[in-house]
Design an enzyme around this catalytic site. Structure first.
Site, PDB file in Angstrom:
ATOM      1  CG  ASP A 270      11.106   3.238   5.414  1.00 32.43           C
ATOM      2  OD1 ASP A 270      11.547   4.025   6.325  1.00 32.43           O
ATOM      3  OD2 ASP A 270      11.034   1.449   5.476  1.00 32.43           O
TER       4      ASP A 270
ATOM      5  CE  LYS B  76       9.902  -4.022   8.160  1.00 33.20           C
ATOM      6  NZ  LYS B  76       9.489  -2.398   9.895  1.00 33.20           N
TER       7      LYS B  76
ATOM      8  CE1 TYR C 276      20.702  -0.827   6.841  1.00 27.67           C
ATOM      9  CE2 TYR C 276      17.821  -1.067   6.644  1.00 27.67           C
ATOM     10  CZ  TYR C 276      20.125  -1.481   6.260  1.00 27.67           C
ATOM     11  OH  TYR C 276      20.574  -1.751   5.470  1.00 27.67           O
TER      12      TYR C 276
ATOM     13  CE  LYS D  66       7.534  -5.306   3.463  1.00 24.74           C
ATOM     14  NZ  LYS D  66       8.603  -4.298   3.710  1.00 24.74           N
TER      15      LYS D  66
ATOM     16  CE1 TYR E  94      11.333  -5.061  -0.971  1.00 21.24           C
ATOM     17  CE2 TYR E  94      13.538  -5.254   0.014  1.00 21.24           C
ATOM     18  CZ  TYR E  94      12.885  -5.437   0.504  1.00 21.24           C
ATOM     19  OH  TYR E  94      12.300  -4.510   1.675  1.00 21.24           O
TER      20      TYR E  94
ATOM     21  CD  GLN F 117     -21.468   3.083  13.202  1.00 19.35           C
ATOM     22  OE1 GLN F 117     -20.160   2.108  13.798  1.00 19.35           O
ATOM     23  NE2 GLN F 117     -22.409   2.900  13.649  1.00 19.35           N
TER      24      GLN F 117
HETATM   25  P1  13P Z   1      10.424  -1.603   5.018  1.00 22.00           P
HETATM   26  O1  13P Z   1      10.051  -1.973   4.054  1.00 22.00           O
HETATM   27  O2  13P Z   1       9.463  -1.145   6.306  1.00 22.00           O
HETATM   28  O3  13P Z   1      11.370  -0.948   5.466  1.00 22.00           O
HETATM   29  O4  13P Z   1      11.028  -3.479   5.181  1.00 22.00           O
HETATM   30  C1  13P Z   1      11.950  -3.701   5.137  1.00 22.00           C
HETATM   31  C2  13P Z   1      12.188  -5.088   5.345  1.00 22.00           C
HETATM   32  O5  13P Z   1      11.970  -6.672   4.779  1.00 22.00           O
HETATM   33  C3  13P Z   1      13.124  -5.438   6.698  1.00 22.00           C
HETATM   34  O6  13P Z   1      13.392  -6.834   6.720  1.00 22.00           O
HETATM   35 MG    MG Z   2      12.001   0.596   5.935  1.00 27.97          MG
HETATM   36 MG    MG Z   3       7.839  -0.283   6.364  1.00 34.13          MG
END
Ligand code: 13P
Ligand code: MG
Ligand code: MG
Ligand code: 13P
Length: 365
Positions: free
Chosen positions: A11, A132, A90, A231, A228, A241
């Site tokens: 990401d 997610k 973002y 993710k 954090y 196959q």
């Molecule tokens: P990403 O890990 O896909 O960037 O999502 C972050 C997140 O938890 C948005 O609520």
């Molecule tokens: Mg993201």
């Molecule tokens: Mg993501």
């Protein structure tokens, strides 16, 4: 022909918020991989996305964990991040945890799934991409695909599959692994993989031919960074196959949207909804979690495809069920089991808030 199929993803910026990838970022990544194909490093490539994750699908003959391939992916992400920053997308560069490349992208933020194999006379592969959610999300479907005869009738009636499959399970927190074979060890296997926040199926091999059947990414960004940072929205490659399950057996588990962790702020459980690549746009409460599937036939390493496997009416009911389950889970608001259990929340800002209130607790008499 011996070749390596590498899927490396990151990401590098969301459009808008965490909901989608910007088309200019994908176009830039395509330019970068086109150059590598022209220069002979790649046989072929496909650039796609799942939600806010940029997915680089590459075929080559450099083997797994090749420094040249990983550097190509890293440089593509770094270049893309510059563009993402210019557009102020973002969390631009979200998954790039290091400033300098040191030979391998593992542990640096991007997710990696790679397999080296001899291309068969016909080589169908499915590449699952999720947003997610996290690495353990594949445990349940991989179990159904490779160990459950109620899902995969081939385990019963196809001679090459009757001997079963071996599961390589990684303990994500202790950095160790165990190999357990189905069908004999399914009860032992389920003890571990039924706890997907800790144990993830890394690879599956055919016991008949010893060939690689599936491989997933098991990075955990939160554990890499110690806090954090987003993710490890995972990917998984599955061969189809022959001695492997049929394409339909591989897609079938996604008709029941199982609960996975990773929705909203990486802190909630929600149903994994199978969607077309175009519909991988998690917008409701930043979700619900999505899985898309890109199918390819390989031809001398060329990626014939992608076929967007979940862009099929037969998954409409699963999507509707996922929406109903999403509604039900949302009723819980900030309560478990919608919100992740406490030990998982340790990787959010929750410990800092708990620390602030520490002095307000008094001992029970
Ligand atoms: P990403 O890990 O896909 O960037 O999502 C972050 C997140 O938890 C948005 O609520
Ligand atoms: Mg993201
Ligand atoms: Mg993501
Ligand atoms: P076809 O006869 O359409 O090739 O299908 C073979 C099959 O049984 C797939 O599950």
């Amino acid at each position: 022909m011996r070749l390596t199929l590498s899927v490396i993803k990151a990401d590098i910026g969301g459009y808008v918020g965490h909901s989608e990838s910007h088309p200019d970022i994908l176009a830039k990544a395509r330019e970068s991989l086109a150059k590598a194909k022209k220069g002979g490093l790649l046989i072929d490539y496909c650039v796609t996305k799942c939600g806010d994750d940029l997915e680089l699908i590459m075929t080559h003959q450099q083997g797994e964990e090749s420094e040249r391939i990983h550097k190509l992916a890293w440089d593509t992400f770094v270049d893309g991040t510059k563009l993402a920053k210019a557009m102020k997308l973002y969390a631009a560069g979200q998954d790039l945890l290091s400033d300098a490349f040191s030979g391998n992208v593992k542990g640096m933020g991007p997710g990696v799934a790679e397999m080296e194999f001899e291309e068969r006379a016909s080589e169908p592969v499915i590449i699952f991409m999720a947003d997610k959610t996290s690495a353990g999300a594949w445990n349940l479907p991989l179990y159904k695909i490779f160990a459950d005869p109620f899902n995969t009738i081939g385990l019963v009636i196809a001679t090459g599959m009757h001997t079963g499959f071996a599961f390589e399970v990684h303990d994500i927190k202790e950095h160790r692994k165990i190999i357990l074979s189905a069908p004999e060890k399914i009860y032992d296997l389920l003890i571990f993989i039924g706890a997907p926040s800790r144990y993830a199926v890394k690879a599956v091999h055919s016991r008949e031919t010893k060939d690689i059947a599936a491989v997933s990414s098991t990075q955990r960004l939160s554990l890499i960074a110690g806090r954090y940072v987003g993710k490890d929205d995972p990917v998984c490659i599955v061969r189809a196959q022959g001695v492997f399950p049929a394409v339909g057996e591989i897609l079938e588990p996604f008709t029941s949207p199982h609960l996975v962790e990773g929705w909203m702020r990486g802190s909630h459980n929600g149903p994994l909804m199978p969607v077309s690549i175009a519909d991988s746009t998690p917008s409701r409460f930043d979700g619900p979690p999505r899985v898309a599937a890109a199918g390819f036939q390989l031809a001398e390493g060329n990626l014939v495809g992608p076929r967007d496997m979940f862009a099929d009416k037969s998954f409409d009911f699963a999507r509707q069920r996922a929406n109903e389950i999403a509604d039900y889970m949302r009723c819980h608001g900030p309560f478990e089991p919608h919100r992740l259990p406490l030990e998982e929340m340790e990787y959010t800002t929750m410990p800092q808030i708990a620390k602030k209130l520490e002095g307000r607790f008094t001992t029970l008499k």
